[in-house]
Design a protein around this motif. Structure first.
Motif, mmCIF file in Angstrom:
data_model
loop_
_atom_site.group_PDB
_atom_site.id
_atom_site.type_symbol
_atom_site.label_atom_id
_atom_site.label_comp_id
_atom_site.label_asym_id
_atom_site.label_seq_id
_atom_site.Cartn_x
_atom_site.Cartn_y
_atom_site.Cartn_z
ATOM 1 N N TYR A 683 0.872 -1.295 -0.051
ATOM 2 C CA TYR A 683 -0.005 -0.009 -0.054
ATOM 3 C C TYR A 683 0.853 1.411 0.065
ATOM 4 N N GLN A 684 2.201 1.166 -0.036
ATOM 5 C CA GLN A 684 3.160 2.317 0.078
ATOM 6 C C GLN A 684 2.950 3.264 -1.368
ATOM 7 N N ASP A 685 3.226 4.536 -1.254
ATOM 8 C CA ASP A 685 2.813 5.277 -2.144
ATOM 9 C C ASP A 685 4.088 4.817 -3.474
ATOM 10 N N PRO A 686 3.843 4.823 -4.508
ATOM 11 C CA PRO A 686 4.683 4.349 -5.740
ATOM 12 C C PRO A 686 5.984 5.105 -5.533
ATOM 13 N N GLU A 687 6.147 6.454 -5.504
ATOM 14 C CA GLU A 687 7.546 7.167 -5.658
ATOM 15 C C GLU A 687 8.381 6.493 -4.372
ATOM 16 N N SER A 688 8.111 6.400 -3.131
ATOM 17 C CA SER A 688 8.893 6.078 -2.116
ATOM 18 C C SER A 688 9.422 4.421 -2.575
ATOM 19 N N LYS A 689 8.417 3.701 -2.939
ATOM 20 C CA LYS A 689 8.767 2.137 -3.323
ATOM 21 C C LYS A 689 9.638 2.244 -4.467
#
Length: 723
Positions: A683-689
């Motif tokens: 569920y993490q935001d794509p940018e951080s991942k």
């Protein structure tokens, strides 16, 4: 080999310390080493072998006939194969002794700096040109040092580049919020103490309570201390003088400052990396080969003091997460490239090549695997063998037991027909291995797992073949040796081995503690990027759900699939599934538990797949709840495919899965944190991942491909043969 190392004097300087450690390492590997020091000194160097102190007067260094004669006498008496001079004055003494008195041993110069910085006239240039022309070889400490020498003297003898190596000794830190600035180096013009004081005085304006700790001594000692008094900053400086193992004397958190004007490949930077101390340095000599700006440290153009000051202040104000990221990368670089055992082996092979330059261009290698199966150890052995074949070597693969798994090796895999129940008494298979080795006569036999080690050791001891045997250590062996009889047997088997290649740093340290008489080298696994890129395009026939987490491995207690099932059960997302790819003794228990939890629709088990990549690239994440691991290839493959990895920090996994940087690394057995990490990934935001996935991809691409690893294995094989 019989080797003479010539140093200037017993002193706590990089060249002398490295010479002593190198000499001790060569002695430990079975060679005879003598240390000759030219000038008086009272530092106790870490070398237990023969040390001849000539105690010459340095004023006569250009015309010391008696000194040259003494060197000739020791070289002749020792019957040396090779003499290695470790600094500028030692070069003069070695070459002049050989020219005047005519001894025959090979003469080699250790080039630890930029020679051009010391050539100030045509007379000095011509004199040094004469000295270098008399050498058999040069070993430079960095690419910058080698290039400098090539430009200075184009007609050099053969030149090699081998960086310094240091012992893996970490300092004990206090839990302190205080940060000290550290400088380690002799009080000479090269180390630029004057510039250091100017920079420090400006740092004090912003951080009035900060302290500079200076380790070292030298001709500019008193002058430097007087300047500090004149500048009004002496009370903020702790002059420690010459201290053995200075990193062990650093009490608080620290930043290493290195504003040197001349450097080779400073071991002090490597030590800082290993001790996770940030480094700010001028870009001189080989420093830039160690300090990659904002990746392993902070690099500043030479003499730009304002920029140096800016970077020091930046480090002092840096957030913990960013700082830890750089320190981890620096530490990983040092562990993989700069440890003493690997450096000693490189020197061993190089010195042997200088002494006996004729060597086989291609090798014959027998790779012994447990069985033909789709397991990491066998797949890597097959891929490595295929690469070595492409490099011009002849490989034969032999399996101990029968198996029907398809391996990525284009030639036949011969089976010994071993019986697992007879592994301690399998005379027939031991004899067949002996016959194969006698027929093929390989330069190297590599045993790729513990059963392979047993069979190779029994065969070698009973049937008497003497081909060099290498054991590829892919696990923490101490976790499997719970009884004195087990340890005794393994010690006996290890006695047949000529070398050990460990897959990760933790495996290497574990092995070294178990068997101190057989210290391993670190040789990681590698993946085949082109193969992955092709295979990931294939279609798959499995009925996979739209969103799924992936487990790929044996359904065995060490991999803990039952624990993973409990973790998954705690993740309350009906649209998320879990796929197990593999087989093993826990399969029935796993199916029963799936049914008892009512997860039949969300959890599926499929047999081992010939091609895992079309499945892997569609997974939300790869999950590794293992209790025991070495360095699993599937982790590196997932990282290369930019698939998130969540794993327990066991074995070599924390060396590649760096929490928050290249993946999600969880304390072993902490199921709650593992479940939380899985949820974060999903569920993490794509940018951080994406940033984490990109970091992981670049790490694998730079360090863990077969293109990078295969030459390391080849070099290790040659070092074993040379020794």
């Amino acid at each position: 080999m019989k080797i003479v190392l010539i140093i200037q004097k017993p002193q706590a300087r990089g060249a002398e310390l490295f010479a002593a450690q190198l000499g001790q390492g060569l002695e430990d590997n079975g060679h005879q080493v003598m240390l000759i020091s030219l000038f008086p000194g009272n530092f106790d160097l870490p070398f237990s072998g023969k040390h001849i102190r000539l105690n010459r007067n340095s004023s006569y260094r250009l015309w010391d006939w008696s000194g040259w004669k003494l060197i000739q006498q020791e070289v002749k008496f020792w019957n040396a194969d090779l003499v290695l001079a470790m600094a500028g004055d030692t070069l003069k003494y070695m070459v002049m002794s050989k020219v005047v008195f005519g001894w025959k041993a090979k003469s080699v110069f250790y080039n630890g700096s930029l020679v051009s910085n010391y050539i100030h006239s045509s007379i000095i240039r011509n004199y040094n040109s004469f000295l270098f022309r008399k050498l058999d070889a040069v070993i430079s400490v960095s690419q910058a040092s080698a290039h400098d020498l090539d430009q200075l003297f184009p007609s050099l003898p053969t030149q090699y580049v081998i960086p310094v190596g240091i012992e893996m000794v970490e300092r004990k830190r206090r839990d302190s919020s205080t940060i000290d600035l550290i400088h380690i180096g002799g009080f000479t013009f090269e180390k630029n103490h004057e510039g250091l004081l100017r920079i420090f005085s400006k740092i004090l304006q912003q951080f009035p309570d900060i302290r500079l700790i200076s380790f070292g001594a030298g001709p500019l000692d008193q002058e430097t201390k007087q300047k500090a008094i004149d500048m009004g900053i002496a009370d903020s400086i702790d002059w420690r003088g010459v201290v053995e193992k200075p990193f062990e004397k650093i009490e608080n958190k620290a930043v290493l400052l290195l504003p040197s004007l001349i450097e080779g490949y400073p071991a002090v930077i490597v030590e800082a990396f290993l001790n996770k101390i940030p480094v700010v340095a001028y870009d001189v000599g080989g420093v830039g080969e160690l300090v990659v700006h904002e990746k392993t440290g902070w690099l500043v153009p030479k003499n730009e003091e304002d920029a140096f000051l800016e970077k020091v202040i930046e480090v002092l104000n840096l957030t913990s997460a960013k700082l830890q990221s750089i320190l981890k990368e620096a530490n990983r670089f040092a562990v993989q490239n700069c440890l003493l055992p690997e450096t000693v082996l490189k020197y061993e092979g190089t010195l042997n090549e200088i002494i006996s330059p004729k060597r086989k261009s291609s090798l014959q290698i027998l790779q012994l695997i447990t069985q033909k199966q789709r397991r990491g150890a066998e797949i890597f052995a097959a891929q490595l063998s295929e690469r070595l074949e492409e490099m011009g070597h002849e490989i034969r693969m032999v399996s101990v037991f029968e198996g029907d798994g398809e391996l990525p090796f284009s030639k036949e895999v011969v089976c010994l027909g071993g019986k697992r129940e007879y592994r301690f008494w399998d005379w027939k298979a031991w004899k067949k291995l002996n016959d194969l080795i006698r027929d093929f006569n390989p330069d190297i036999v590599q045993a790729n797992a513990s059963d392979c080690l047993k069979y190779a050791a029994f065969s070698k001891k009973i049937w008497g073949w003497d081909n060099p045997l290498i054991f590829r250590n892919a696990n923490q062996m101490s976790l499997f040796l719970n009884h004195p009889i087990q340890r005794g047997l393994n010690n006996w088997w290890i006695g047949s081995v000529n070398g050990v290649a460990s897959v990760s740093e933790i495996c290497r340290n574990d092995f070294g503690e178990l068997f101190p008489h057989k210290q391993p080298i670190l040789l990681p696994i590698g993946i085949e990027p082109l193969d992955i890129q092709e295979k990931r395009k294939d279609n798959f026939s499995l009925p996979l759900p739209k969103r799924f987490l992936l487990f790929a491995g044996g359904l065995v207690p060490e991999k803990d699939p039952l624990g993973l099932l409990e973790i998954f059960h705690s993740i309350l997302d009906p649209n998320l599934s879990l796929i197990f790819i593999g087989s093993g003794i826990l399969e029935n228990s796993l199916r029963e538990r799936i049914n008892s939890l009512g997860l039949q629709e969300r959890v599926k088990i499929f047999d081992t797949q010939k091609n895992i990549f079309p499945i892997l690239v569609n997974a939300e994440a790869l999950l590794l709840p293992s209790k025991i691991e070495g360095l699993p290839a599937i982790v590196l493959e997932a990282m290369f495919c930019k698939i998130p990895v969540v794993a327990y920090g066991v074995g070599g996994i924390p060396e590649v899965v760096i929490n928050g940087e290249t993946g999600w690394c969880i304390n072993p057995g902490d199921q709650k944190s593992f479940a939380y990490a899985v949820a974060e990934v999903v569920y993490q935001d794509p940018e951080s991942k994406d940033k984490i996935l990109e970091n992981a991809f670049l790490m694998v691409q730079e360090n863990f491909t077969l293109e990078k690893v295969s030459p390391q294995f080849e070099a290790y094989y040659r070092s074993i043969l040379d020794s």
